[in-house]
Design a protein around this motif. Sequence first.
Motif, mmCIF file in Angstrom:
data_model
loop_
_atom_site.group_PDB
_atom_site.id
_atom_site.type_symbol
_atom_site.label_atom_id
_atom_site.label_comp_id
_atom_site.label_asym_id
_atom_site.label_seq_id
_atom_site.Cartn_x
_atom_site.Cartn_y
_atom_site.Cartn_z
ATOM 1 N N ASP A 168 24.193 41.852 19.177
ATOM 2 C CA ASP A 168 23.879 40.694 18.479
ATOM 3 C C ASP A 168 23.379 39.755 18.991
ATOM 4 O OD1 ASP A 168 25.168 42.316 16.609
ATOM 5 O OD2 ASP A 168 27.278 41.413 16.638
ATOM 6 N N SER A 169 22.725 39.993 20.244
ATOM 7 C CA SER A 169 21.995 38.980 20.991
ATOM 8 C C SER A 169 20.887 38.438 20.228
ATOM 9 C CB SER A 169 21.416 39.500 22.476
ATOM 10 O OG SER A 169 22.100 39.705 23.254
ATOM 11 N N TRP A 170 20.160 38.946 19.323
ATOM 12 C CA TRP A 170 18.952 38.344 18.538
ATOM 13 C C TRP A 170 19.315 38.550 17.042
ATOM 14 C CZ3 TRP A 170 15.418 36.265 21.689
ATOM 15 C CH2 TRP A 170 15.378 36.795 22.973
ATOM 16 N N ALA A 171 18.878 37.398 16.294
ATOM 17 C CA ALA A 171 18.902 37.457 14.794
ATOM 18 C C ALA A 171 17.951 38.590 14.201
ATOM 19 C CB ALA A 171 18.672 36.238 14.430
ATOM 20 N N ASP A 172 18.117 39.189 13.230
ATOM 21 C CA ASP A 172 17.332 40.273 12.787
ATOM 22 C C ASP A 172 15.866 39.763 12.711
ATOM 23 O OD1 ASP A 172 19.011 42.636 12.457
ATOM 24 O OD2 ASP A 172 20.151 41.586 10.914
ATOM 25 N N ASP A 173 15.902 38.443 12.221
ATOM 26 C CA ASP A 173 14.448 37.869 12.197
ATOM 27 C C ASP A 173 14.036 37.004 13.259
ATOM 28 O OD1 ASP A 173 16.201 35.848 11.669
ATOM 29 O OD2 ASP A 173 15.461 35.504 9.806
ATOM 30 N N ALA A 174 14.669 37.208 14.294
ATOM 31 C CA ALA A 174 14.194 36.304 15.337
ATOM 32 C C ALA A 174 12.659 36.483 15.883
ATOM 33 C CB ALA A 174 15.024 36.489 16.833
ATOM 34 N N PHE A 175 12.318 37.581 15.819
ATOM 35 C CA PHE A 175 10.997 37.893 16.338
ATOM 36 C C PHE A 175 9.767 37.802 15.111
ATOM 37 C CE2 PHE A 175 13.937 39.631 19.040
ATOM 38 C CZ PHE A 175 13.400 39.275 20.412
ATOM 39 N N VAL A 176 9.584 36.543 15.200
ATOM 40 C CA VAL A 176 8.302 36.104 14.202
ATOM 41 C C VAL A 176 6.889 36.637 14.491
ATOM 42 C CG1 VAL A 176 9.586 34.279 13.264
ATOM 43 C CG2 VAL A 176 8.227 33.798 15.319
ATOM 44 N N GLN A 192 19.619 49.696 13.028
ATOM 45 C CA GLN A 192 20.926 49.699 12.205
ATOM 46 C C GLN A 192 21.781 48.665 12.389
ATOM 47 O OE1 GLN A 192 22.745 53.888 11.973
ATOM 48 N NE2 GLN A 192 22.198 53.815 14.188
ATOM 49 N N GLY A 193 21.198 47.413 13.011
ATOM 50 C CA GLY A 193 22.070 46.458 13.231
ATOM 51 C C GLY A 193 22.810 46.732 14.616
ATOM 52 N N ARG A 194 23.699 47.702 14.561
ATOM 53 C CA ARG A 194 24.214 48.204 15.736
ATOM 54 C C ARG A 194 24.554 49.706 15.504
ATOM 55 N NH1 ARG A 194 29.321 44.713 14.218
ATOM 56 N NH2 ARG A 194 28.470 42.605 14.639
ATOM 57 N N PRO A 195 24.224 50.248 16.667
ATOM 58 C CA PRO A 195 24.356 51.738 16.474
ATOM 59 C C PRO A 195 25.714 52.287 16.246
ATOM 60 C CG PRO A 195 22.944 51.283 18.647
ATOM 61 C CD PRO A 195 23.497 49.757 18.186
ATOM 62 N N VAL A 196 25.929 53.336 15.629
ATOM 63 C CA VAL A 196 27.133 53.739 14.977
ATOM 64 C C VAL A 196 28.022 53.942 16.141
ATOM 65 C CG1 VAL A 196 28.512 55.555 13.695
ATOM 66 C CG2 VAL A 196 26.287 54.421 12.908
ATOM 67 N N GLU A 232 33.739 53.722 13.734
ATOM 68 C CA GLU A 232 33.299 53.946 12.370
ATOM 69 C C GLU A 232 33.131 55.240 12.273
ATOM 70 O OE1 GLU A 232 29.717 50.404 11.904
ATOM 71 O OE2 GLU A 232 29.742 51.431 13.815
ATOM 72 N N VAL A 233 33.200 56.072 13.136
ATOM 73 C CA VAL A 233 33.677 57.512 13.028
ATOM 74 C C VAL A 233 34.465 57.768 14.172
ATOM 75 C CG1 VAL A 233 32.624 59.906 13.254
ATOM 76 C CG2 VAL A 233 31.372 57.849 12.258
ATOM 77 N N VAL A 234 35.657 58.754 13.567
ATOM 78 C CA VAL A 234 36.531 59.412 14.497
ATOM 79 C C VAL A 234 36.613 60.733 14.615
ATOM 80 C CG1 VAL A 234 38.974 59.699 15.143
ATOM 81 C CG2 VAL A 234 38.117 57.155 14.800
ATOM 82 N N ARG A 272 23.646 55.340 9.536
ATOM 83 C CA ARG A 272 24.490 54.405 8.941
ATOM 84 C C ARG A 272 24.365 54.958 6.976
ATOM 85 N NH1 ARG A 272 27.593 50.676 10.659
ATOM 86 N NH2 ARG A 272 27.051 50.290 13.108
ATOM 87 N N GLU A 273 23.416 55.242 6.894
ATOM 88 C CA GLU A 273 22.853 55.296 5.326
ATOM 89 C C GLU A 273 23.347 56.896 5.361
ATOM 90 O OE1 GLU A 273 19.202 52.571 4.863
ATOM 91 O OE2 GLU A 273 18.599 54.571 5.480
ATOM 92 N N HIS A 274 23.224 57.615 6.141
ATOM 93 C CA HIS A 274 23.862 59.055 5.934
ATOM 94 C C HIS A 274 25.545 58.954 5.804
ATOM 95 C CE1 HIS A 274 19.781 60.021 7.028
ATOM 96 N NE2 HIS A 274 20.079 60.468 8.354
ATOM 97 N N LEU A 275 25.966 58.185 6.748
ATOM 98 C CA LEU A 275 27.456 57.985 6.591
ATOM 99 C C LEU A 275 28.224 57.293 5.804
ATOM 100 C CD1 LEU A 275 27.938 58.047 10.565
ATOM 101 C CD2 LEU A 275 28.290 59.965 9.030
ATOM 102 N N GLY A 276 27.184 56.629 5.020
ATOM 103 C CA GLY A 276 27.646 55.726 3.784
ATOM 104 C C GLY A 276 28.510 54.354 4.663
ATOM 105 N N LEU A 277 27.814 53.945 5.787
ATOM 106 C CA LEU A 277 28.458 52.721 6.437
ATOM 107 C C LEU A 277 27.568 51.653 6.299
ATOM 108 C CD1 LEU A 277 29.408 54.524 9.771
ATOM 109 C CD2 LEU A 277 30.816 53.710 8.323
ATOM 110 N N LYS A 278 27.832 50.493 5.975
ATOM 111 C CA LYS A 278 27.133 49.324 5.783
ATOM 112 C C LYS A 278 26.310 48.953 7.128
ATOM 113 C CE LYS A 278 29.410 47.041 1.815
ATOM 114 N NZ LYS A 278 30.810 46.691 1.995
ATOM 115 N N ARG A 279 25.277 48.305 7.024
ATOM 116 C CA ARG A 279 24.726 47.591 8.070
ATOM 117 C C ARG A 279 25.455 46.433 8.394
ATOM 118 N NH1 ARG A 279 20.563 44.217 10.005
ATOM 119 N NH2 ARG A 279 19.109 45.170 11.514
ATOM 120 N N PRO A 280 25.911 46.057 9.747
ATOM 121 C CA PRO A 280 26.827 45.116 9.758
ATOM 122 C C PRO A 280 25.826 43.729 10.097
ATOM 123 C CG PRO A 280 26.484 46.513 12.013
ATOM 124 C CD PRO A 280 25.906 47.219 10.746
ATOM 125 N N GLY A 281 26.496 42.653 9.356
ATOM 126 C CA GLY A 281 25.537 41.424 9.622
ATOM 127 C C GLY A 281 25.841 40.907 11.098
#
Lengths: 440, 440
Positions: free
Chosen positions: B166-174, B211-215, B234-236, B427-436
């Motif tokens: 989470d070091s960088w905002a998703d839109d940090a790289f303009v 993915q925001g963060r890898p699963v 997120e998976v066990v 994440r989409e395959h597993l039905g997991l939300k992309r974390p903020g």
Amino acid sequence: MSQPRQLRLGAFLMATGHHVAAWRHPQVNPDPLDLAGYKRAARIAEAACFDALFVADSVAAPTDAIASRTARSVYFEPLTLLSALSAVTERIGLVGTVTTSYNEPYHVARKFASLDHLSGGRAGWNLVTSDAAAEAQNFGLEAHIPHAERYARASEFQQVVQGLWDSWADDAFVRDQASGQFYDPAGLHVLDHVGEHFRVKGPLNVARSPQGRPVLVQAGSSETGRELAARTAEVVFTAQTSLASAQAFYADLKGRLGKYGRHEDELKIMPGVFVVVGHSEAEAREKFEQFQQLVEPEVGVALLGRMLGNFDLSGYPLDGPLPELPLTQDGQQSRQRLLTEIAGQENLSLAQLGRRIAGGRGHHTLVGTPLQIADELQAWFEGRGADGFNVLVPHLPAGLEDFATQVVPELQRRGLFRSEYQGTTLREHLGLKRPGNPFF
Amino acid sequence: MSQPRQLRLGAFLMATGHHVAAWRHPQVNPDPLDLAGYKRAARIAEAACFDALFVADSVAAPTDAIASRTARSVYFEPLTLLSALSAVTERIGLVGTVTTSYNEPYHVARKFASLDHLSGGRAGWNLVTSDAAAEAQNFGLEAHIPHAERYARASEFQQVVQGLWDSWADDAFVRDQASGQFYDPAGLHVLDHVGEHFRVKGPLNVARSPQGRPVLVQAGSSETGRELAARTAEVVFTAQTSLASAQAFYADLKGRLGKYGRHEDELKIMPGVFVVVGHSEAEAREKFEQFQQLVEPEVGVALLGRMLGNFDLSGYPLDGPLPELPLTQDGQQSRQRLLTEIAGQENLSLAQLGRRIAGGRGHHTLVGTPLQIADELQAWFEGRGADGFNVLVPHLPAGLEDFATQVVPELQRRGLFRSEYQGTTLREHLGLKRPGNPFF
């Protein structure tokens, strides 16, 4: 009939390109995490029969005042990147940079051995000891490890990695399905290393790799760095700005090999050359000028400060001279000498020196026609200033394509460079013998 | 209209296959460093729309008496392997195992973030804490780190990795070429973590990943392991040998999520199933028997000893019962309970128990027709014993092809499994939300 001596070429891949302002160029995709661009560059280099791709590295992102105005904050991690590129290339070598200062030898030995298997014998490890305090702070330390200690650690690290690569005899894995014998226990060597910095039992959980050992590359040019290279390196990447200095470095390093029982062919010296090609000299100069104009003075000066050993130069006047700086203990003494020399010789202001190094970063800079560039490379090669070159281009992949399609054919025409790969491994490309395993 | 609950499938890739004697089977290529086999397996799994490939790991090679008679000594390192496979696949997730006990969070965060970028959002990290003393000895330690300390370290390690991701905002790289602004400094978060085990400044030198963060995947089933999973996984991945025990585990773990403010859909439970498919039940049994016959009794017993917590069982009679063993402090208590239970219920000798676990290694074993196997998977899925399965096959890639071409179509016919990928990320395959990103 013996093959005449051939030069070696490495393609230095650095996100958007080697020029600090490359990302701002209208023909460049400014995203440093664009795999498609890397794939294109790899294919261009392979089509031109380059020996290897080179990927630099740091284990930190700069966060100083101008970091947000350069494209060097984020990029692919070298081993994952090169593994992906191994699947879309067939022949070209894959050299990745990994520091010994903030790693464990078991992981490093294993990843390069794994890449060597994945790529059919194309892996190379560029061993560095890091040069930024920011890296130390990502690994539990306050300050960067001092130069001497870094090299002592690096030396033992290399020894452990090599020992792990030799864990298994080449023919240990008999895999006899009928008898149930998977490996011959006589082909296993447990390293059991106990040293000052590391205690590593082994064996490595990767079989001896196609090249025996991945190719060992180094770049240090301090006295300690040269000794480590003379004892262990197979390729040395170096920055030399004149034929005379390149020849002196070449003679010095090759001269050190004998005392380690090595022949001078066992180490290839490949200076970096920063190349901008044009169909005419004027076109090449104009192309280069386009990049230079995109360099903000503060960015050039900050880059200069980093290269001198992480100095903050933002307090000095842009149009003043390079201030006298203390020789740093922690790393970049050789670069510092080099840049001070350039500033003095050419009477450059701080901003001018910053812009001057924005492209080549202290590497020999060639801006001209394919003939002019080939002449210079040939002179260095035949004058024993180089066994080959690491080619740095302002922007990627286009700058590499310019070199591959304009300069390489000229080198081939002169009989200096291959027109097709003769071997399949990086060692074969470089003319390096596959090392035997001393434990068997 | 909401999609009915769909099951998830992971393909567990382990060199020649999951059965300990797979490498001896005449239809199997016995080379565990055969990339072509992995590529085929990956393509088979992707063609069948599996959610992910799973790759296990250890940072040591076993060297005990029977090591030379099994194919588990050498294999690809997971991150390099998955990076290579990312280049020859398009959609399937790529989950690699990496231990927190002998690594640094900066390297781990970086490599998975890099893989996530390389693969367009398909990376997953299977966090383990290791279970073998041999691993410790490759990293400067004499003995394995005790269970409690391993998990304390793992918990802080995961926290640091997540912070670095989470070091960088998703839109940090303009990347504004005109103005020269590469990133917005407001989009940078310097972690500055100082904890009991780690001191890591940051930021990560990789942008926030697709993915925001890898699963995050985990497999621990001890009390501490379940708590860590409930808080972060997120998976066990788990070993359960009956529907009843699977249901109990499922209810227990899902029941722990609430106290961490998590919904039960945010964690997918995927037990391992060891599957041998045949057109008739007899054919399936015969196929399985072929593998079982290839197990040398000493190999089965040694494997059993490893699974029980690195016990040397070579002194006990092969036809005697499983001896009473002390509950180990360093790892495998849950497996030990499970295997002791099986031995008692079925009155197995040591050799029989060894052969019994040679295939499934404590995972639920299904030998039968596609209909029988689909019935069982459906019962577990609908009975809330599983959200999906990690599919383990005796030999690779052929066993996976059997499952993909025979069982998957039956699951699809029943509406339990997708016939094409709907999303592009794991994440989409597993039905997991992309974390903020909590820092922005």
